[in-house]
Scaffold this motif. Structure first.
Motif, mmCIF file in Angstrom:
data_model
loop_
_atom_site.group_PDB
_atom_site.id
_atom_site.type_symbol
_atom_site.label_atom_id
_atom_site.label_comp_id
_atom_site.label_asym_id
_atom_site.label_seq_id
_atom_site.Cartn_x
_atom_site.Cartn_y
_atom_site.Cartn_z
ATOM 1 N N VAL A 243 1.039 -1.379 0.036
ATOM 2 C CA VAL A 243 -0.030 -0.036 -0.164
ATOM 3 C C VAL A 243 0.897 1.372 -0.079
ATOM 4 O O VAL A 243 0.232 2.307 -0.569
ATOM 5 C CB VAL A 243 -1.022 -0.079 1.160
ATOM 6 N N LEU A 244 1.963 1.081 0.643
ATOM 7 C CA LEU A 244 2.844 2.464 0.751
ATOM 8 C C LEU A 244 3.508 2.661 -0.675
ATOM 9 O O LEU A 244 3.269 3.785 -1.166
ATOM 10 C CB LEU A 244 4.139 1.933 1.704
ATOM 11 N N ASP A 245 3.551 1.923 -1.587
ATOM 12 C CA ASP A 245 4.096 2.100 -2.834
ATOM 13 C C ASP A 245 2.806 2.617 -3.779
ATOM 14 O O ASP A 245 3.132 3.566 -4.510
ATOM 15 C CB ASP A 245 4.605 0.818 -3.627
ATOM 16 N N MET A 246 1.385 2.003 -3.541
ATOM 17 C CA MET A 246 0.580 2.478 -4.285
ATOM 18 C C MET A 246 0.380 3.871 -3.901
ATOM 19 O O MET A 246 0.180 4.705 -4.820
ATOM 20 C CB MET A 246 -0.635 1.731 -3.999
ATOM 21 N N TYR A 247 0.515 4.458 -2.699
ATOM 22 C CA TYR A 247 0.209 5.654 -2.119
ATOM 23 C C TYR A 247 1.318 6.819 -2.791
ATOM 24 O O TYR A 247 0.957 7.867 -3.203
ATOM 25 C CB TYR A 247 0.387 5.440 -0.620
ATOM 26 N N ARG A 248 2.587 6.038 -2.663
ATOM 27 C CA ARG A 248 3.874 7.119 -3.273
ATOM 28 C C ARG A 248 3.434 7.208 -4.922
ATOM 29 O O ARG A 248 3.612 8.252 -5.333
ATOM 30 C CB ARG A 248 4.961 6.204 -3.202
ATOM 31 N N GLN A 249 2.986 6.260 -5.514
ATOM 32 C CA GLN A 249 2.625 6.432 -7.048
ATOM 33 C C GLN A 249 1.415 7.320 -7.007
ATOM 34 O O GLN A 249 1.414 8.018 -8.148
ATOM 35 C CB GLN A 249 2.134 5.020 -7.629
ATOM 36 N N LYS A 250 0.470 7.286 -6.487
ATOM 37 C CA LYS A 250 -0.718 8.234 -6.377
ATOM 38 C C LYS A 250 -0.004 9.702 -6.163
ATOM 39 O O LYS A 250 -0.410 10.475 -6.975
ATOM 40 C CB LYS A 250 -1.666 8.055 -5.289
ATOM 41 N N ALA A 251 0.608 9.860 -5.306
ATOM 42 C CA ALA A 251 1.189 11.276 -4.998
ATOM 43 C C ALA A 251 2.011 11.813 -6.018
ATOM 44 O O ALA A 251 2.133 12.884 -6.399
ATOM 45 C CB ALA A 251 1.834 11.187 -3.736
ATOM 46 N N ALA A 252 2.844 10.706 -6.546
ATOM 47 C CA ALA A 252 3.912 11.176 -7.533
ATOM 48 C C ALA A 252 3.360 11.728 -8.902
ATOM 49 O O ALA A 252 3.726 12.458 -9.477
ATOM 50 C CB ALA A 252 4.829 10.010 -7.594
ATOM 51 N N ASP A 253 2.259 10.912 -9.264
ATOM 52 C CA ASP A 253 1.612 11.480 -10.801
ATOM 53 C C ASP A 253 0.096 10.953 -10.464
ATOM 54 O O ASP A 253 -0.207 9.925 -10.749
ATOM 55 C CB ASP A 253 2.108 10.596 -11.813
ATOM 56 N N TYR A 254 -0.862 12.005 -10.130
ATOM 57 C CA TYR A 254 -2.298 11.463 -9.700
ATOM 58 C C TYR A 254 -2.811 11.003 -11.026
ATOM 59 O O TYR A 254 -3.520 10.083 -10.981
ATOM 60 C CB TYR A 254 -2.587 12.899 -9.284
ATOM 61 N N ASP A 255 -2.794 11.822 -12.187
ATOM 62 C CA ASP A 255 -3.576 11.624 -13.580
ATOM 63 C C ASP A 255 -2.930 10.164 -13.830
ATOM 64 O O ASP A 255 -3.884 9.360 -14.487
ATOM 65 C CB ASP A 255 -3.178 12.510 -14.844
ATOM 66 N N ARG A 256 -1.722 9.607 -13.860
ATOM 67 C CA ARG A 256 -1.287 8.451 -14.192
ATOM 68 C C ARG A 256 -1.909 7.450 -13.176
ATOM 69 O O ARG A 256 -2.583 6.159 -13.737
ATOM 70 C CB ARG A 256 0.234 8.506 -14.136
ATOM 71 N N TRP A 257 -1.939 7.659 -11.981
ATOM 72 C CA TRP A 257 -2.599 6.753 -11.049
ATOM 73 C C TRP A 257 -4.304 6.618 -11.080
ATOM 74 O O TRP A 257 -4.482 5.466 -11.272
ATOM 75 C CB TRP A 257 -2.397 7.528 -9.593
ATOM 76 N N LEU A 258 -4.863 7.656 -11.688
ATOM 77 C CA LEU A 258 -6.384 7.784 -11.928
ATOM 78 C C LEU A 258 -6.339 6.865 -13.131
ATOM 79 O O LEU A 258 -7.373 6.004 -13.279
ATOM 80 C CB LEU A 258 -6.888 9.189 -12.253
ATOM 81 N N ARG A 259 -5.716 7.103 -14.250
ATOM 82 C CA ARG A 259 -5.850 6.155 -15.467
ATOM 83 C C ARG A 259 -5.466 4.668 -15.043
ATOM 84 O O ARG A 259 -6.222 3.763 -15.604
ATOM 85 C CB ARG A 259 -4.742 6.652 -16.420
ATOM 86 N N GLY A 260 -4.406 4.337 -14.185
ATOM 87 C CA GLY A 260 -4.281 3.112 -13.810
ATOM 88 C C GLY A 260 -5.719 2.441 -13.173
ATOM 89 O O GLY A 260 -5.835 1.277 -13.347
ATOM 90 N N MET A 261 -6.176 3.228 -12.192
ATOM 91 C CA MET A 261 -7.494 2.605 -11.535
ATOM 92 C C MET A 261 -8.411 2.492 -12.226
ATOM 93 O O MET A 261 -9.282 1.583 -12.155
ATOM 94 C CB MET A 261 -7.914 3.986 -10.274
ATOM 95 N N ARG A 262 -8.711 3.359 -13.521
ATOM 96 C CA ARG A 262 -9.741 3.169 -14.360
ATOM 97 C C ARG A 262 -9.704 1.704 -15.039
ATOM 98 O O ARG A 262 -10.251 1.128 -15.492
ATOM 99 C CB ARG A 262 -9.935 4.379 -15.327
#
Ligand code: NAD
Length: 273
Positions: A243-262
């Protein structure tokens, strides 16, 4: 904080993570008030503890959506054991999935997943500041750092629970009050499978999103992580290290994280067809 000889209240203690927390606390010589909406479940957990450590647990039925009932729990713990040292704001609900959750649905989720934490803190923190010691442990969720596919009520209220725990830590940390926040992904409890059993496609998505994202841990293992974090007085409790890496990825590039979640959501929906 060492939990031996301390007095703890665990809400949602009749099942799952709360039941395991109560048992582990007693194993480490704390005395525990096991509180749950389901009074029989709370009693069963307390009976199990008392069978091994007579007098270590008291059970109480209570709805944490009501301040007077939380006050009653504090009074019961105080009269049975002494002043409350640790409060586990653990009771939680999955709530109603999707955008069509009503005002009432939202109120119930906020009441149990967030306001119950605020109510308990309002009742306990002034006394803890006076004593210079106390420990508030919030059960939020990885959904409070990341999101919960399918369920806005869960995603939003768990974010709020994380936000409240952070605020408590910052505001009272210099006055002896400790605060930790538990953010697991899947844990093998009734709550995890409620979405799947709801018959609602978004409910099924909610459960699958968690069970497919990583290991589903046993409540006892999660309780071990919590007790280790209390010993270290560490804020963020992540029984799933990823979860820590996932949280870091979210903070590092929000739009990329949102695309990944979709993308993740589309793949789960594809499997469900
Ligand atoms: P669970 O269903 O086993 O236990 C939840 C308990 O809370 C039940 O005994 C229920 O009766 C009680 N409860 C519900 N509403 C209440 C109320 N108003 N007042 C008092 N008690 C109430 O589920 P669990 O997984 O052990 O859930 C504990 C906490 O862990 C919840 O806050 C949940 O959101 C969180 N969590 C669970 C998971 C998971 O995958 N199981 C993951 C992350 C976070």
């Amino acid at each position: 904080m060492k939990v031996a000889d301390k007095v703890a209240i665990v809400t949602g203690g009749g099942n799952g993570i709360g039941g395991a927390l109560a048992a582990k606390l007693a194993q480490q010589d704390a005395r525990v008030l096991v509180a749950d909406l389901d009074a029989d479940a709370a009693r069963a957990v307390a009976d199990g503890i008392n069978a091994e450590r007579p007098g270590a647990a008291i059970a109480a039925g209570a709805d944490v959506a009501d301040t007077a009932q939380i006050q009653r729990l504090i009074n019961l713990a105080e009269s049975g054991f002494g002043p409350v040292d640790l409060y586990f704001a653990n009771a939680g609900i999955t709530g109603v999935v999707g955008l069509d959750a009503t005002e009432k649905d939202w109120d119930r989720s906020f009441d149990i997943n967030v306001r119950a934490h605020i109510r308990a803190a309002q009742l306990l923190i002034p006394g803890w500041v006076e004593r210079g010691e106390g420990y508030f442990i919030s059960t939020a969720s990885a959904a409070g750092l990341l999101t919960q596919l399918g369920s806005a009520t869960y995603a939003v209220t768990k974010h709020a629970a994380v936000g409240f725990a952070e605020w408590l830590n910052i505001t009272y940390g210099d006055q002896g009050v400790r605060v930790s926040c538990l953010c697991p992904m899947g844990v093998n409890t009734k709550l995890l499978y409620e979405g799947e059993q709801s018959g609602h496609p978004l409910g099924e998505l909610a459960t699958r999103a968690v069970t497919s994202a990583g290991d589903v841990l046993e409540p006892a293992d999660v309780a071990d992580s919590v007790l280790a974090a209390i010993d270290d007085e560490r804020f963020l409790i992540l029984p799933h290290a990823a979860v820590l890496d996932m949280y870091r990825q979210k903070a590092a590039d929000y739009d990329r994280w949102l695309r990944g979640m979709r993308r993740y959501q589309r793949s789960l929906q594809g499997e469900m067809l």
